[in-house]
Design a protein around this motif. Sequence first.
Motif, PDB file in Angstrom:
ATOM      1  N   SER A  70       3.019  10.462  -9.614  1.00  0.00           N
ATOM      2  CA  SER A  70       1.784  10.922  -9.107  1.00  0.00           C
ATOM      3  C   SER A  70       1.496  11.247  -7.506  1.00  0.00           C
ATOM      4  O   SER A  70       0.600  11.558  -7.151  1.00  0.00           O
ATOM      5  N   LYS A  71       2.323  10.417  -6.967  1.00  0.00           N
ATOM      6  CA  LYS A  71       2.399  10.522  -5.557  1.00  0.00           C
ATOM      7  C   LYS A  71       3.174  11.851  -4.914  1.00  0.00           C
ATOM      8  O   LYS A  71       2.583  11.889  -3.828  1.00  0.00           O
ATOM      9  N   ASN A  96      -0.497  -2.306  -5.065  1.00  0.00           N
ATOM     10  CA  ASN A  96       0.414  -2.918  -5.840  1.00  0.00           C
ATOM     11  C   ASN A  96       0.637  -2.130  -7.088  1.00  0.00           C
ATOM     12  O   ASN A  96       1.002  -0.741  -6.844  1.00  0.00           O
ATOM     13  N   ASN A  97      -0.047  -2.372  -8.231  1.00  0.00           N
ATOM     14  CA  ASN A  97       0.165  -1.550  -9.531  1.00  0.00           C
ATOM     15  C   ASN A  97      -1.058  -0.899  -9.905  1.00  0.00           C
ATOM     16  O   ASN A  97      -1.416  -0.434 -11.069  1.00  0.00           O
ATOM     17  N   GLN A  98      -1.957  -0.772  -8.759  1.00  0.00           N
ATOM     18  CA  GLN A  98      -3.300  -0.028  -9.065  1.00  0.00           C
ATOM     19  C   GLN A  98      -3.160   1.288  -8.353  1.00  0.00           C
ATOM     20  O   GLN A  98      -2.562   1.425  -7.163  1.00  0.00           O
ATOM     21  N   ALA A  99      -4.240   2.152  -8.750  1.00  0.00           N
ATOM     22  CA  ALA A  99      -4.525   3.458  -7.816  1.00  0.00           C
ATOM     23  C   ALA A  99      -5.914   3.887  -7.794  1.00  0.00           C
ATOM     24  O   ALA A  99      -6.606   3.621  -8.940  1.00  0.00           O
ATOM     25  N   LEU A 140      -0.335   0.703 -13.519  1.00  0.00           N
ATOM     26  CA  LEU A 140       0.400   1.604 -13.445  1.00  0.00           C
ATOM     27  C   LEU A 140       2.049   1.279 -13.547  1.00  0.00           C
ATOM     28  O   LEU A 140       2.412   0.034 -12.922  1.00  0.00           O
ATOM     29  N   THR A 141       2.849   1.827 -14.223  1.00  0.00           N
ATOM     30  CA  THR A 141       4.282   1.890 -13.864  1.00  0.00           C
ATOM     31  C   THR A 141       4.912   2.324 -12.678  1.00  0.00           C
ATOM     32  O   THR A 141       4.261   3.043 -12.234  1.00  0.00           O
ATOM     33  N   PRO A 142       6.087   1.828 -12.353  1.00  0.00           N
ATOM     34  CA  PRO A 142       6.660   2.547 -11.042  1.00  0.00           C
ATOM     35  C   PRO A 142       6.829   3.934 -11.381  1.00  0.00           C
ATOM     36  O   PRO A 142       6.814   4.800 -10.206  1.00  0.00           O
ATOM     37  N   GLU A 143       7.086   4.482 -12.451  1.00  0.00           N
ATOM     38  CA  GLU A 143       7.447   5.820 -12.778  1.00  0.00           C
ATOM     39  C   GLU A 143       5.923   6.454 -12.600  1.00  0.00           C
ATOM     40  O   GLU A 143       5.925   7.566 -11.974  1.00  0.00           O
ATOM     41  N   GLN A 144       4.896   6.114 -13.258  1.00  0.00           N
ATOM     42  CA  GLN A 144       3.529   6.882 -12.806  1.00  0.00           C
ATOM     43  C   GLN A 144       3.254   6.816 -11.319  1.00  0.00           C
ATOM     44  O   GLN A 144       2.738   7.826 -11.069  1.00  0.00           O
ATOM     45  N   LEU A 197       0.766  -1.149   0.062  1.00  0.00           N
ATOM     46  CA  LEU A 197      -0.090   0.037   0.011  1.00  0.00           C
ATOM     47  C   LEU A 197       0.898   1.181  -0.057  1.00  0.00           C
ATOM     48  O   LEU A 197       1.838   1.155   0.589  1.00  0.00           O
ATOM     49  N   GLN A 198       0.209   2.143  -0.781  1.00  0.00           N
ATOM     50  CA  GLN A 198       1.177   3.648  -0.790  1.00  0.00           C
ATOM     51  C   GLN A 198      -0.215   4.604  -0.691  1.00  0.00           C
ATOM     52  O   GLN A 198      -1.295   4.275  -1.009  1.00  0.00           O
TER      53      GLN A 198
END
Length: 565
Positions: free
Chosen positions: A389-390, A366-369, A381-385, A353-354
């Motif tokens: 966006s964070k 994970n790789n969803q927002a 989502l990519t790690p860059e995205q 979670l983030q």
Amino acid sequence: MKILIYIITFLFATSCHSQEKNTLQATQDDALTIGTTGGMNGGCKFLEQPVYYVNENYIIYQDCNTRKILYADISSFEIVKYYGQYGIALDKNGVYVQGNFVATDTTGFTFLGINEKDLLWKTNTSVYKNTTVLPKLNASEFTRLSDQQKKSYSGIYFKDNSNIYYFDKKIEGADLATADLIYNDNRMFYDKNYMYKDGEIVFLEAEPLLYVNNSLKKTATKVLYHNKVISNIDTKTLVGLSRHYAKDKNNVYSSSFGDDIKILPINKADFNKLKVWDHTNSAYITDGKTLFRYNEILSKNEFDVATFGTFGFTDFVYDKNGVYTRRYDKELDKVVYDKFPFKYTDDVSRKNLQITEGSSLYVYYNNQAYEESTKTLYENLTPEQIEISKIRPHTPNNMVRLGQLNSKTILRTLYDYKLSKDNDAVYHDGKKTSADPVTFRKLDNNYYIDKDNVYQYNREKGLLVINYIDVETVKYFNGFIMDKNYLYSNGTRIIKSYKLEILASFPGYRLGCGLDETPGSDFYLFRNAEGFWWVKVSNEITTRFLGKTLNKKLSPLFENLEIPQ
């Protein structure tokens, strides 16, 4: 600092792929009154907020009743915009504090706080109160006092490596190691020994008052709940667990927003298992068996107690089964929890979670927002995205958001409501415009520019080309925009810009009660190559030419007004 400019009501006949044919002109009125027009202006002679007007060869500083001419280094002059309301600016030679110059190396400049009319700031080498250096304070150590979680900071309490200060006054005996801010009261803090208000110890009937939590305080002999003495709580063993929870040797207590204090059904044998989450508008506690929200027992079907957690500054919560937001259900007459629609593949935990920095904008699993405010799920989502966006945005050109284009998640720069830019185009209300995405940027207020055009943004109509503003020379000018030919406000041509200077500004009408429909206004004194101009900015813009020279007998406003030569 940006100046309040009242929006001119007008309609454009074009969108960003056509040309505006009619030039909006300010109204000329040789009888325009040279004076303020009353209203709720607080008795200020000049505009209410501090402002620096940057002209070609000098700067005008103004606040409510002060006006000064400054000969700063124009090329390096920079207004400290975040603290613009306090009238601070820098150039290569020093700092300007409410129009007063302090010669100093500005490296490491930091605004610290304000106490009534006094400003505290520092550089890498010195701490200053207004324009006076405070030699006893070590700039490298002197910082704002924070809460224990370092999530909020005081603007009137400070610390160094040894002491706590009320502004620049050392508080003798205050315990630095246990000092903490009191939630939602910037005049107070506490340590293990005392509570302090405005730098002084707080007493109740000659006994020093000790902080327990937001609702409970105590002395050596009394316990107070919202400043009312209560009984049946053991004073000696009473300690705070969080803003809304406390315990003594016998009980755990809950309080919330003025309700009576409640005793929670928790056994003393489980006191060593207590875990508390308390933030924003939520407070939870568990003894390892039962989960409470304030004093309400939550059903075991709602959450897995062992894996329950929060994000620390939002009302979102999670357990191994999902992430949730709470809302009040009118039909059920209670608070319910809605599960975020992530595609859950493994147990939810802080490992996967983030959340957006300092914001509840996005929660990442994970790789969803998920954007709870719009009920939008972004997948793959990519790690860059995620990393971009964070980041909490700080400027209009850095408001990067997640978006969806052709069923794919993209990064989108958000400029205004319905106005955004992707890598390939600028969009209004989801529709592609003809603006050039590579060179498109915000000029000021609701003006935008690319390599070909100057635009004014209308939320309903989109980007409207202003073809009579020269794109090659257009620039921001003290709350207005100007090009090589004219000065403009919200698309209205005002006066010629050749050798243009702004000399002063004055408050016009300020709105009264809610039924007052009189348009607000501001007045400005300009000088250009033609001479002096009096300009009223309201729902319409009106100008009056005052002549090649300024006759100070025209108005009491001009009698003592120093005019740069």
